[in-house]
Motif scaffolding. Structure first.
Motif, PDB file in Angstrom:
ATOM      1  N   ALA A 115       0.815  -1.218   0.000  1.00 48.30           N
ATOM      2  CA  ALA A 115       0.000   0.000   0.000  1.00 48.30           C
ATOM      3  C   ALA A 115       0.849   1.269   0.000  1.00 48.30           C
ATOM      4  O   ALA A 115       0.305   2.379   0.047  1.00 48.30           O
ATOM      5  N   LYS A 116       2.172   1.111  -0.037  1.00 48.02           N
ATOM      6  CA  LYS A 116       3.097   2.256  -0.061  1.00 48.02           C
ATOM      7  C   LYS A 116       2.906   3.155   1.168  1.00 48.02           C
ATOM      8  O   LYS A 116       2.928   4.390   1.079  1.00 48.02           O
ATOM      9  N   ALA A 117       2.709   2.495   2.323  1.00 43.97           N
ATOM     10  CA  ALA A 117       2.508   3.230   3.571  1.00 43.97           C
ATOM     11  C   ALA A 117       3.633   2.982   4.568  1.00 43.97           C
ATOM     12  O   ALA A 117       3.596   3.498   5.685  1.00 43.97           O
ATOM     13  N   THR A 118       4.639   2.190   4.165  1.00 41.41           N
ATOM     14  CA  THR A 118       5.708   1.811   5.096  1.00 41.41           C
ATOM     15  C   THR A 118       6.499   3.012   5.596  1.00 41.41           C
ATOM     16  O   THR A 118       6.814   3.116   6.786  1.00 41.41           O
ATOM     17  N   ASP A 119       6.802   3.935   4.692  1.00 37.92           N
ATOM     18  CA  ASP A 119       7.686   5.052   5.045  1.00 37.92           C
ATOM     19  C   ASP A 119       7.149   5.882   6.197  1.00 37.92           C
ATOM     20  O   ASP A 119       7.843   6.121   7.196  1.00 37.92           O
ATOM     21  N   PHE A 120       5.909   6.362   6.080  1.00 38.86           N
ATOM     22  CA  PHE A 120       5.400   7.270   7.121  1.00 38.86           C
ATOM     23  C   PHE A 120       5.056   6.518   8.405  1.00 38.86           C
ATOM     24  O   PHE A 120       5.003   7.106   9.482  1.00 38.86           O
ATOM     25  N   VAL A 121       4.822   5.196   8.314  1.00 31.30           N
ATOM     26  CA  VAL A 121       4.595   4.422   9.532  1.00 31.30           C
ATOM     27  C   VAL A 121       5.907   4.247  10.294  1.00 31.30           C
ATOM     28  O   VAL A 121       5.962   4.387  11.518  1.00 31.30           O
ATOM     29  N   LYS A 122       7.001   3.967   9.572  1.00 29.79           N
ATOM     30  CA  LYS A 122       8.315   3.785  10.221  1.00 29.79           C
ATOM     31  C   LYS A 122       8.867   5.088  10.789  1.00 29.79           C
ATOM     32  O   LYS A 122       9.674   5.068  11.716  1.00 29.79           O
ATOM     33  N   GLU A 123       8.408   6.215  10.248  1.00 29.75           N
ATOM     34  CA  GLU A 123       8.867   7.504  10.774  1.00 29.75           C
ATOM     35  C   GLU A 123       8.386   7.737  12.207  1.00 29.75           C
ATOM     36  O   GLU A 123       9.018   8.468  12.969  1.00 29.75           O
ATOM     37  N   ASP A 124       7.271   7.113  12.567  1.00 28.38           N
ATOM     38  CA  ASP A 124       6.757   7.258  13.931  1.00 28.38           C
ATOM     39  C   ASP A 124       7.475   6.270  14.831  1.00 28.38           C
ATOM     40  O   ASP A 124       7.554   5.081  14.520  1.00 28.38           O
ATOM     41  N   PRO A 125       7.982   6.712  15.976  1.00 27.43           N
ATOM     42  CA  PRO A 125       8.718   5.807  16.885  1.00 27.43           C
ATOM     43  C   PRO A 125       7.876   4.616  17.341  1.00 27.43           C
ATOM     44  O   PRO A 125       8.426   3.537  17.615  1.00 27.43           O
ATOM     45  N   ALA A 126       6.570   4.799  17.418  1.00 25.86           N
ATOM     46  CA  ALA A 126       5.707   3.707  17.889  1.00 25.86           C
ATOM     47  C   ALA A 126       5.465   2.658  16.816  1.00 25.86           C
ATOM     48  O   ALA A 126       5.019   1.543  17.117  1.00 25.86           O
ATOM     49  N   GLY A 127       5.721   2.981  15.561  1.00 27.60           N
ATOM     50  CA  GLY A 127       5.531   2.021  14.481  1.00 27.60           C
ATOM     51  C   GLY A 127       4.102   1.532  14.382  1.00 27.60           C
ATOM     52  O   GLY A 127       3.168   2.340  14.279  1.00 27.60           O
ATOM     53  N   LEU A 128       3.921   0.224  14.418  1.00 22.00           N
ATOM     54  CA  LEU A 128       2.578  -0.357  14.306  1.00 22.00           C
ATOM     55  C   LEU A 128       1.686   0.009  15.486  1.00 22.00           C
ATOM     56  O   LEU A 128       0.463  -0.095  15.394  1.00 22.00           O
ATOM     57  N   ASP A 129       2.294   0.434  16.572  1.00 22.20           N
ATOM     58  CA  ASP A 129       1.513   0.807  17.762  1.00 22.20           C
ATOM     59  C   ASP A 129       1.240   2.301  17.833  1.00 22.20           C
ATOM     60  O   ASP A 129       0.830   2.815  18.879  1.00 22.20           O
ATOM     61  N   MET A 130       1.441   3.004  16.728  1.00 27.74           N
ATOM     62  CA  MET A 130       1.166   4.439  16.696  1.00 27.74           C
ATOM     63  C   MET A 130      -0.326   4.677  16.903  1.00 27.74           C
ATOM     64  O   MET A 130      -1.167   3.876  16.509  1.00 27.74           O
ATOM     65  N   HIS A 131      -0.650   5.794  17.546  1.00 28.67           N
ATOM     66  CA  HIS A 131      -2.043   6.100  17.888  1.00 28.67           C
ATOM     67  C   HIS A 131      -2.816   6.560  16.660  1.00 28.67           C
ATOM     68  O   HIS A 131      -2.308   7.303  15.822  1.00 28.67           O
ATOM     69  N   VAL A 132      -4.056   6.096  16.566  1.00 29.11           N
ATOM     70  CA  VAL A 132      -4.975   6.528  15.504  1.00 29.11           C
ATOM     71  C   VAL A 132      -6.143   7.240  16.157  1.00 29.11           C
ATOM     72  O   VAL A 132      -6.843   6.666  16.999  1.00 29.11           O
ATOM     73  N   GLU A 133      -6.342   8.494  15.784  1.00 28.47           N
ATOM     74  CA  GLU A 133      -7.463   9.259  16.330  1.00 28.47           C
ATOM     75  C   GLU A 133      -8.758   8.841  15.649  1.00 28.47           C
ATOM     76  O   GLU A 133      -8.757   8.112  14.652  1.00 28.47           O
ATOM     77  N   GLN A 134      -9.881   9.309  16.186  1.00 25.32           N
ATOM     78  CA  GLN A 134     -11.183   8.978  15.627  1.00 25.32           C
ATOM     79  C   GLN A 134     -11.249   9.372  14.151  1.00 25.32           C
ATOM     80  O   GLN A 134     -10.965  10.506  13.784  1.00 25.32           O
ATOM     81  N   GLY A 135     -11.610   8.404  13.309  1.00 23.68           N
ATOM     82  CA  GLY A 135     -11.705   8.667  11.879  1.00 23.68           C
ATOM     83  C   GLY A 135     -10.362   8.823  11.201  1.00 23.68           C
ATOM     84  O   GLY A 135     -10.306   9.176  10.022  1.00 23.68           O
ATOM     85  N   GLY A 136      -9.269   8.580  11.935  1.00 22.68           N
ATOM     86  CA  GLY A 136      -7.940   8.762  11.338  1.00 22.68           C
ATOM     87  C   GLY A 136      -7.602  10.222  11.144  1.00 22.68           C
ATOM     88  O   GLY A 136      -6.893  10.591  10.192  1.00 22.68           O
ATOM     89  N   GLY A 137      -8.067  11.069  12.064  1.00 28.44           N
ATOM     90  CA  GLY A 137      -7.876  12.515  11.929  1.00 28.44           C
ATOM     91  C   GLY A 137      -6.436  12.975  12.007  1.00 28.44           C
ATOM     92  O   GLY A 137      -6.133  14.100  11.601  1.00 28.44           O
ATOM     93  N   ASN A 138      -5.527  12.120  12.509  1.00 34.95           N
ATOM     94  CA  ASN A 138      -4.115  12.510  12.580  1.00 34.95           C
ATOM     95  C   ASN A 138      -3.320  12.061  11.365  1.00 34.95           C
ATOM     96  O   ASN A 138      -2.102  12.046  11.377  1.00 34.95           O
ATOM     97  N   PHE A 139      -4.039  11.686  10.278  1.00 38.86           N
ATOM     98  CA  PHE A 139      -3.389  11.339   9.014  1.00 38.86           C
ATOM     99  C   PHE A 139      -3.972  12.185   7.899  1.00 38.86           C
ATOM    100  O   PHE A 139      -5.122  12.654   7.975  1.00 38.86           O
TER     101      PHE A 139
END
Length: 579
Positions: A446-470
């Protein structure tokens, strides 16, 4: 309310509440009789021992009354809360099972109100019924009988007092009943305006309509407030009027009772007991009036909840569902499919006919309103067709259980929706057994690896309601990754590349084609851009719900007028990539 109570409350708890209430009322009714005995046989005769004896007896009955009241309140509260919990659970379960047709019949704001405010109204009345509605008639009958036993002549006072109370309560009920029912509809309106303001805040700001939306909310808020003020104003009359009636009754009892005592036709203790029973009778009427005032509002809420339960889904489960074959070779087939929206005169889709097999990519393109999203919503049975047949792996989808069918389909909707929690939680939504390697593989496609790895939490990064932080593009890629984590026979992408630039779009589609599992599945893509659909194995061209073209890009650009118009409108004569 009985319909929505069946199976959702504990009948043993209700029975326990009734028994404890009877104990409480009997104890309360016996206390005035003991008071009468103390005055007549203890105080009047100066018998201290008798006073102590009856006093201890009164203390015992008082403690019994308190204990019974505590148990009754506990069981009443437990029953009402259990009822509310089960109602919310069942309403949510029912709504989750709705087809798209049912969602269009009741607004989302109204569903929220019915699951929250309406349930609370029913809970409140449940407590009132297990307390006041049980207590009032038992106390009324018992106190009336005991008052009559103390003095028959004084009971004539109630012939005047009770009709006055009945007239007042009747007028009050007639006045506030419709207003209570209207409050639920006005609550719906507030929720609707508030929800629209929150979800559409960007549009509101972009068009500088802040004041307009504030005015809309103010109108709904003022309408609700005015209605509530009317209700509370009229309800506020109840206490002073009842106080006047009770005060007048006490004066009348003392006046006539004093004459009876003076004529030695009644004892002082009996007069005290009679006054207590009179207050209990009047309080019983007052409690009943409160019950009958609140019941109409709860009844209105119960009808609104029952309306949700009464909605029968147009999507019916197969009575004897077939099983999909365990194979890596899949086939999706539409045979002369027609579909019409509820109450619509014209068909939304007419005569749709195509087949796709494992490894093929089917692209759907057409103008706005041509039926692209409607078509793909038929595959997981979000709607049921009017005519024709849709089959998966040779089995009519109507013969499959909804669970098996939807397990075989992975969908990326037009609006990329993410849920509050962690990114891992969202990616595991379709396959909770996927490993971290599976998640990273899906993110890579899905070409989403880069911005996920940029977050220190990685797969455990927080997702706000509706994905408002993306961003919009990030949400789309994460939604695509979530769909790819699921091992499905059919992957549907409903205009899921609209927020992606041409480079990311091209790389993502190339990665899809190279994935081993995707090569064994059927991919259905709804696209607006020619570049998104150009490399599909089969392109379906829709126009006003009809299939006006079917073939490859090369075939359609030379032979199909509608497809040529789409190309010209987008590219203005420029060549497509790789052309």
């Amino acid at each position: 309310m009985l319909k929505i109570a069946k199976g959702r409350i504990s009948y043993w708890a209700v029975l326990g509440a009734v028994l404890f209430m009877i104990v409480q009322v009997v104890s309360n009714l016996y206390l005035p009789n003991l008071t009468s005995d103390i005055v007549n046989n203890g105080v009047a005769k100066g018998d201290i021992n008798y006073i102590w004896k009856v006093g201890f007896e009164m203390a015992g009955f008082s403690l019994l009354s308190v204990a019974a009241a505590i148990c009754n309140v506990f069981l009443a509260a437990r029953t009402s809360q259990q009822w509310g919990k089960n109602l919310r659970k069942d309403v949510y379960k029912k709504v989750i099972g709705f087809s798209n047709d049912e969602f269009e019949q009741i607004e989302t704001s109204s569903l929220i109100t019915r699951t929250t405010n309406d349930v609370v109204q029913i809970q409140n009345v449940a407590i009132i019924m297990l307390r006041m509605m049980l207590m009032a008639p038992i106390m009324l009958i018992g106190a009336s009988f005991l008052a009559y036993s103390k003095n028959q002549r004084l009971t004539m006072i109630f012939i005047v007092v009770i009709p006055i109370m009945l007239v007042f309560v009747g007028l009050l009920l007639r006045s506030v009943g419709p207003l209570f029912q209207a409050m639920q509809t006005k609550t719906d309106k507030i929720n609707q305006v508030f929800r629209e303001g929150l979800t559409g805040v960007r549009v509101i700001r972009a068009f500088r309509q802040d004041q307009r939306e504030q005015d809309r909310f103010e109108d709904a808020n003022v309408d609700y407030t005015n209605n509530a003020i009317k209700v509370n104003t009229r309800m506020s009359l109840a206490l002073p009027v009842m106080t006047v009636i009770m005060g007048g009754t006490s004066v009348a009892i003392i006046w006539f009772g004093a004459n009876l005592i003076g004529n030695q036709a009644m004892q002082v203790g009996n007069l005290i007991a009679f006054m207590t029973y009179a207050m209990q009778i009047l309080m019983s009427f007052m409690m009943l009036s409160m019950v009958f005032i609140f019941i109409p509002r709860a009844q209105a809420s119960a009808k609104r909840i029952q309306a949700v339960f009464a909605l029968n889904s147009t999507i019916e489960e197969a009575k004897q569902p077939a099983k999909l074959p365990d194979t890596n070779k899949h086939e999706l087939s539409f045979k002369n499919v027609d579909y019409r929206y509820r109450d619509a005169e014209l068909l939304a889709l007419k005569g749709i006919d195509f087949q796709a097999t494992s490894g093929q990519t089917v692209a759907i393109i057409g103008g706005t309103g041509s039926g692209k999203s409607t078509l793909i919503n038929l595959i997981p049975r979000f709607y049921d067709i009017e005519n024709g047949e849709i089959s998966l792996d040779g089995i009519n989808i109507n013969q499959l259980s909804l669970k098996d069918l939807r397990n075989a389909v992975s969908l990326v909707p037009q609006k990329a929706t993410l849920f509050t929690g962690t990114l891992r939680d969202n990616l595991l939504y379709g396959n909770d057994k996927a490993s971290d390697d599976d998640l990273w593989h899906a993110l890579d496609i899905a070409k989403a690896t880069d911005f996920v790895k940029e977050d220190p939490a990685g797969l455990d990064m927080h997702v706000e309601q509706g994905g408002g932080n993306f961003s919009g593009g990030q949400r789309q890629r994460l939604a695509i990754a979530r769909a790819l984590v699921k091992q499905a026979a059919v992957y549907i992408f409903d205009d899921s590349f609209s927020a992606l630039d041409f480079k990311t779009d091209s790389e993502l589609r190339a990665a899809l084609k190279q994935d081993e599992h995707i090569q064994q599945s059927i991919t259905v893509i709804v696209g607006q851009k020619i570049s998104t659909v150009a490399d599909a194995d089969v392109i379906l061209v829709l126009d006003n719900g009809k299939l006006v073209g079917k073939g490859t890009h090369e075939e359609l650009k030379n032979t199909n007028k509608v497809y040529q118009e789409i190309i010209n409108s987008q590219l203005r004569g420029e060549n497509l990539p790789n052309e």
